[in-house]
Design an enzyme around this catalytic site. Structure first.
Site, PDB file in Angstrom:
ATOM      1  N   SER A 175     -39.752  28.816  10.525  1.00  0.00           N
ATOM      2  CA  SER A 175     -39.463  30.245  10.409  1.00  0.00           C
ATOM      3  C   SER A 175     -38.521  30.618   9.274  1.00  0.00           C
ATOM      4  O   SER A 175     -38.281  31.812   9.059  1.00  0.00           O
ATOM      5  CB  SER A 175     -38.911  30.780  11.734  1.00  0.00           C
ATOM      6  OG  SER A 175     -39.952  30.921  12.665  1.00  0.00           O
ATOM      7  N   TYR A 212     -38.787  38.691  19.084  1.00  0.00           N
ATOM      8  CA  TYR A 212     -39.167  37.860  17.933  1.00  0.00           C
ATOM      9  C   TYR A 212     -40.682  37.756  17.853  1.00  0.00           C
ATOM     10  O   TYR A 212     -41.341  37.354  18.810  1.00  0.00           O
ATOM     11  CB  TYR A 212     -38.529  36.494  18.119  1.00  0.00           C
ATOM     12  CG  TYR A 212     -38.511  35.599  16.916  1.00  0.00           C
ATOM     13  CD1 TYR A 212     -37.610  35.802  15.876  1.00  0.00           C
ATOM     14  CD2 TYR A 212     -39.376  34.513  16.828  1.00  0.00           C
ATOM     15  CE1 TYR A 212     -37.569  34.947  14.783  1.00  0.00           C
ATOM     16  CE2 TYR A 212     -39.345  33.661  15.753  1.00  0.00           C
ATOM     17  CZ  TYR A 212     -38.447  33.885  14.732  1.00  0.00           C
ATOM     18  OH  TYR A 212     -38.401  33.033  13.652  1.00  0.00           O
ATOM     19  N   SER A 213     -41.262  38.117  16.709  1.00  0.00           N
ATOM     20  CA  SER A 213     -42.721  38.195  16.597  1.00  0.00           C
ATOM     21  C   SER A 213     -43.215  37.520  15.331  1.00  0.00           C
ATOM     22  O   SER A 213     -42.980  38.004  14.218  1.00  0.00           O
ATOM     23  CB  SER A 213     -43.187  39.653  16.613  1.00  0.00           C
ATOM     24  OG  SER A 213     -44.583  39.737  16.362  1.00  0.00           O
ATOM     25  N   ASN A 214     -43.945  36.418  15.502  1.00  0.00           N
ATOM     26  CA  ASN A 214     -44.617  35.806  14.369  1.00  0.00           C
ATOM     27  C   ASN A 214     -45.769  36.653  13.860  1.00  0.00           C
ATOM     28  O   ASN A 214     -46.041  36.690  12.657  1.00  0.00           O
ATOM     29  CB  ASN A 214     -45.125  34.418  14.763  1.00  0.00           C
ATOM     30  CG  ASN A 214     -43.992  33.431  14.954  1.00  0.00           C
ATOM     31  OD1 ASN A 214     -43.096  33.330  14.131  1.00  0.00           O
ATOM     32  ND2 ASN A 214     -44.014  32.709  16.061  1.00  0.00           N
ATOM     33  N   GLY A 216     -35.709  27.115  11.683  1.00  0.00           N
ATOM     34  CA  GLY A 216     -37.150  26.976  11.822  1.00  0.00           C
ATOM     35  C   GLY A 216     -37.531  25.887  12.798  1.00  0.00           C
ATOM     36  O   GLY A 216     -36.908  24.819  12.826  1.00  0.00           O
TER      37      GLY A 216
END
Length: 394
Positions: free
Chosen positions: A91, A188-190, A330
Site C-alpha cells: 500500500s 480503508y478502500s483499495n 504496506g
C-alpha cells in the site's frame, strides 16, 4: 487485501493472525547470524527472533545512511537479505498514486472536489456523488476490495489470476451498497485507489505506470521502482517472500505473483533507497506545490488503528515525544513494508520483512516498536512509552 473466513483472530489494530500460524512459525525462523553491533542491527534481529525469515532496513539520519539486515534472503541459503534489493511495497503504492493525482490538481486538470463520475461516467453504480478528495482520503464509503482468497491455500494457487482495473471495480461494487454516505466516516478502500488510477489514465491519456515513471521515478532517479501489474517476477529481491499457508508446516514461497489484483492500490515494487528518496522529495515539497502538499497532509486523527490519515499518506504520532512520522505501510503476501520519516526528513526509515499475512503479531510489533523507534527516535529522547499497533493495510 482482504482474506476471507479463514482469518481466525484479529488483535486490535494489529495484523490478522491465522490459526495455523502459531503452530508452525518455528519452521520459518532461521538461525541468527553474527552478533549485532548497532542499535538498528539489534532491532532487526528482534524481528527475526519474533518469527520473520528475513528483515532489511535502510535508515537515514543527518545525511548518514545505515543499512541493517537479519535472517536469510532465502530459506536454507544462509545468505543475508540484500538491503539494496527490491520488494513488493504493497500500500505504499497509494502515496505514489495520490502524488500523481495531486499533481494533476495543481495543473488545473482536475479539482479535488470534482465528482469522480464527471471524469469516469458510469463507472460507479451509486447515485451519491463521490469526490476525488473522498477517494484519496478513504471517506468515499466504497467497499474495501474484491474477495481475493477464500483459504490460505488460495494465496498460492490463485497467484496467476489476471484482472483489469474495470473488472476490479465492477466485481467490488455491483450489487454492493456503500459502507456509509460519502464523507461521513472512514474506511480503508483499495477499490478507491483503483478508481483513482483509472482517473489518472483518463485525464492524461497514458497508463498509470507511465505517469508514475515520468512524474516521479524518472525525475528522482528511482531505478528500482515500477508498477509491474502483469509481470509476475521480482527481479533482484531483497529477500524471497514466504507465508505459512499449509498445515504440514512447509513455508510457501510467494515471491512470484501477478499483481494486477492490486493495480492502483498495492502494485508497487521498489527498494529502501528509492522509497527514502521519494518521501524525502515529497515532504520537502519537490513533488507537489505547497497548497497540494498541505491538502495531502491534512489528516483525520486516529482513523487507521490509531494512526492519522490524510490524502494517501499516514501520520504516526511519535511514541518517544519527537516529531510525528509521515509515510505509509504496506502488506502483501511475503512482504511487510514500512516507510516512515520525520516531517523535516532528518530521520528516515524504510524497512521490510519477508513474511506478512502469517507473521506472528510479535514480529509486526517489533517492526514498529523496535526498528522504527530505533531509527526515528533521537537517542537522547525519553524511551518510548506508547506501544504502536500495526493497522491492517491489506
Amino acid at each position: 487485501m482482504p482474506i476471507a473466513k479463514w482469518a481466525t483472530k484479529k488483535i486490535r489494530g494489529t495484523a490478522v493472525v491465522l490459526g495455523l500460524c502459531t503452530a508452525v512459525t518455528t519452521g520459518l525462523t532461521p538461525p541468527l547470524h553474527a552478533e549485532p553491533h548497532s542499535p538498528l542491527d539489534i532491532a532487526v534481529e528482534a524481528v527475526v527472533t519474533a518469527g520473520a525469515p528475513g528483515v532489511y532496513a535502510v535508515a537515514e539520519s543527518g545525511g548518514d545512511s545505515e543499512h541493517a539486515a537479519a535472517g536469510v534472503a532465502r530459506l536454507g541459503s544462509g545468505r543475508s537479505p540484500d538491503t539494496d534489493g527490491r520488494f513488493r511495497a504493497g500500500s505504499v503504492t497509494k502515496t505514489f498514486v495520490a502524488t500523481v493525482v495531486l499533481q494533476l490538481v495543481a495543473e488545473g486538470r482536475i479539482r479535488l472536489d470534482d465528482p469522480v463520475n464527471d471524469h469516469l461516467p458510469g463507472l460507479l453504480p451509486y447515485t451519491e456523488p463521490i469526490t476525488i478528495r473522498q477517494l484519496l482520503g478513504h471517506t468515499s464509503g466504497l467497499p474495501r476490495d474484491i474477495p481475493h482468497w477464500n483459504s490460505p491455500e488460495e494465496i498460492d494457487t490463485r497467484r496467476w489470476e489476471v484482472f483489469t482495473p474495470a473488472q476490479l471495480v465492477r466485481e467490488a461494487t455491483q450489487g454492493v451498497p456503500l459502507l456509509f454516505p460519502p464523507d461521513t466516516s472512514f474506511s480503508y478502500s483499495n477499490i478507491g485507489y483503483t478508481v483513482l488510477g483509472m482517473l489518472v489514465e483518463r485525464v492524461t491519456g497514458r497508463s498509470l505506470a507511465t505517469e508514475v515513471t515520468r512524474r516521479i521515478s524518472a525525475p528522482l532517479g528511482l531505478r528500482d521502482t515500477t508498477l509491474p501489474t502483469y509481470q509476475p517476477f521480482l527481479l533482484r529481491p531483497a529477500a524471497r517472500g514466504y507465508e505459512q499457508l499449509r498445515a504440514d508446516g512447509a513455508p510457501t514461497d510467494v515471491t512470484t505473483y501477478v499483481m494486477s489484483r492490486v493495480w492502483g492500490s498495492g502494485n508497487l515494487v521498489s527498494s529502501a533507497r528509492d522509497l527514502n528518496r521519494f518521501f524525502d522529495a515529497l515532504l520537502e515539497g519537490r513533488l507537489l506545490p505547497e497548497e497540494q502538499l498541505t491538502e495531502m497532509k491534512t489528516v483525520r486523527p486516529g482513523v487507521l488503528g490509531g494512526i492519522d490519515y490524510g490524502l494517501g499518506i499516514m501520520s504516526v504520532p511519535s511514541p518517544c515525544g519527537g516529531p510525528d512520522w509521515w509515510g505509509h505501510g504496506g502488506d502483501w503476501p511475503g512482504y511487510n513494508t514500512w516507510s516512515l520519516h520525520t516531517e523535516d526528513t532528518e530521520r528516515q526509515l524504510t524497512a521490510g520483512m519477508s513474511i506478512d499475512l502469517t507473521a506472528p503479531v510479535e514480529a509486526h510489533s517489533a517492526m514498529l516498536n523496535a526498528v522504527a523507534v530505533t531509527a526515528l527516535c533521537d537517542s537522547s529522547a525519553p524511551h518510548a512509552t506508547t506501544v504502536l499497533e500495526k493497522p491492517d493495510l491489506r
